[in-house]
Design a protein around this motif. Structure first.
Motif, short mmCIF file in Angstrom:
data_model
loop_
_atom_site.label_atom_id
_atom_site.label_comp_id
_atom_site.label_asym_id
_atom_site.label_seq_id
_atom_site.Cartn_x
_atom_site.Cartn_y
_atom_site.Cartn_z
N LEU A 122 0.84 -1.19 0.00
CA LEU A 122 0.00 0.00 0.00
C LEU A 122 0.88 1.24 0.00
CD1 LEU A 122 -2.72 -1.04 2.61
CD2 LEU A 122 -2.72 -1.34 0.13
N PRO A 123 0.60 2.19 -0.91
CA PRO A 123 1.40 3.41 -0.95
C PRO A 123 1.18 4.24 0.32
CG PRO A 123 -0.48 3.60 -2.41
CD PRO A 123 -0.47 2.19 -1.90
N ASP A 124 2.12 5.12 0.62
CA ASP A 124 2.05 5.93 1.84
C ASP A 124 0.84 6.84 1.91
OD1 ASP A 124 4.25 4.75 2.97
OD2 ASP A 124 5.66 6.26 2.24
N SER A 125 0.18 7.08 0.81
CA SER A 125 -1.02 7.92 0.80
C SER A 125 -2.21 7.24 1.47
CB SER A 125 -1.39 8.29 -0.64
OG SER A 125 -1.61 7.11 -1.40
N VAL A 126 -2.22 5.91 1.54
CA VAL A 126 -3.33 5.18 2.13
C VAL A 126 -3.29 5.37 3.65
CG1 VAL A 126 -4.40 2.92 2.51
CG2 VAL A 126 -3.44 3.48 0.27
N ASN A 127 -4.35 6.02 4.18
CA ASN A 127 -4.39 6.26 5.62
C ASN A 127 -5.45 5.44 6.33
OD1 ASN A 127 -6.86 7.75 5.33
ND2 ASN A 127 -5.65 9.52 4.72
N ALA A 128 -6.25 4.67 5.59
CA ALA A 128 -7.28 3.84 6.21
C ALA A 128 -7.60 2.64 5.33
CB ALA A 128 -8.54 4.67 6.45
N VAL A 129 -7.72 1.49 5.99
CA VAL A 129 -8.23 0.29 5.33
C VAL A 129 -9.38 -0.23 6.18
CG1 VAL A 129 -6.10 -0.37 4.14
CG2 VAL A 129 -6.51 -1.21 6.43
N GLY A 130 -10.37 -0.79 5.53
CA GLY A 130 -11.56 -1.24 6.23
C GLY A 130 -11.44 -2.63 6.81
N THR A 131 -12.37 -2.94 7.68
CA THR A 131 -12.47 -4.26 8.29
C THR A 131 -12.39 -5.34 7.22
OG1 THR A 131 -13.85 -3.41 10.08
CG2 THR A 131 -14.00 -5.77 9.64
N GLY A 132 -11.60 -6.38 7.48
CA GLY A 132 -11.53 -7.53 6.58
C GLY A 132 -11.03 -7.25 5.18
N CYS A 133 -10.32 -6.17 5.02
CA CYS A 133 -9.89 -5.72 3.68
C CYS A 133 -9.27 -6.83 2.84
CB CYS A 133 -8.91 -4.56 3.84
SG CYS A 133 -8.49 -3.74 2.32
N PHE A 134 -8.43 -7.66 3.45
CA PHE A 134 -7.77 -8.74 2.72
C PHE A 134 -8.16 -10.13 3.25
CE2 PHE A 134 -5.06 -4.98 2.33
CZ PHE A 134 -5.01 -4.87 0.96
N ALA A 135 -9.27 -10.22 3.96
CA ALA A 135 -9.72 -11.49 4.55
C ALA A 135 -9.94 -12.55 3.48
CB ALA A 135 -11.00 -11.27 5.35
N SER A 136 -9.60 -13.77 3.83
CA SER A 136 -9.78 -14.95 2.96
C SER A 136 -9.03 -14.85 1.64
CB SER A 136 -11.27 -15.23 2.73
OG SER A 136 -11.90 -15.52 3.96
N CYS A 137 -7.96 -14.08 1.62
CA CYS A 137 -7.04 -14.08 0.48
C CYS A 137 -6.01 -15.16 0.80
CB CYS A 137 -6.38 -12.71 0.31
SG CYS A 137 -7.50 -11.41 -0.20
#
Length: 176
Positions: A122-137
């Protein structure tokens, strides 16, 4: 085309999200000038393999590419600031994602069940990711998070094979 007439724009978008089952589309080139991909825009396009997103695109709404099994790689343009939830939900073939350098937030379960995704940066500009963003990957083994992220939400890497996560000093909270 299989769609019934809807009275409002919201009804049209909702109907497309639920009933869009266009199996013959293999490639989509979004033209310049498009600022937003609306909710469910290409949901259930099972044969969709190639997606070209233009510079100038600013927002990808919920479920825009959900259940597009054949997509293997996507590059998010640097102009996209918001990737809403479930955008690539169950894109089983997705193995490579490049997030634009100005993306600020990635919604909940945005990449849920992208089982062939192996790494994410994730680039440094990303300041928030949501619940379960990468779940079950399931194939995800490596993640490098933005230095701007202060919280890792619940279930962010639930049911993955992550063996290496690069965190930065600013992280103050890690969810379940």
């Amino acid at each position: 085309d299989g769609f019934e007439e809807a009275d409002s724009e919201e009804q049209k978008q909702g109907k497309a999200y639920k009933e869009n089952n266009i199996n013959s589309i293999k490639s989509i080139h979004i033209p310049s000038g498009v600022k937003t991909l609306e909710k469910g825009a290409f949901t259930n396009c099972y044969s969709l393999e190639t997606v070209t997103l233009p510079e100038g695109l600013e927002k990808i709404c919920e479920g825009a590419f959900a259940c597009c099994d054949a997509i293997k790689s996507v590059t998010i343009p640097s102009t996209v600031k918001i990737i809403e939830g479930y955008v690539f939900y169950q894109c089983y073939g997705l193995s490579e994602i490049t997030i634009g350098k100005n993306t600020e937030s990635i919604g909940e379960y945005a990449f849920l069940s992208c089982k062939n995704l192996t790494s994410v940066k994730l680039p440094d500009s990303v300041n928030a990711v949501g619940t379960g963003c990468f779940a079950s990957c399931y194939g995800l083994t490596k993640a490098e998070l933005s230095s701007s992220i202060t919280e890792i939400p619940d279930y962010c890497f639930y049911d993955t094979s992550v063996s290496e996560i690069k965190l930065h000093k600013g992280v103050t909270k890690i969810g379940d």
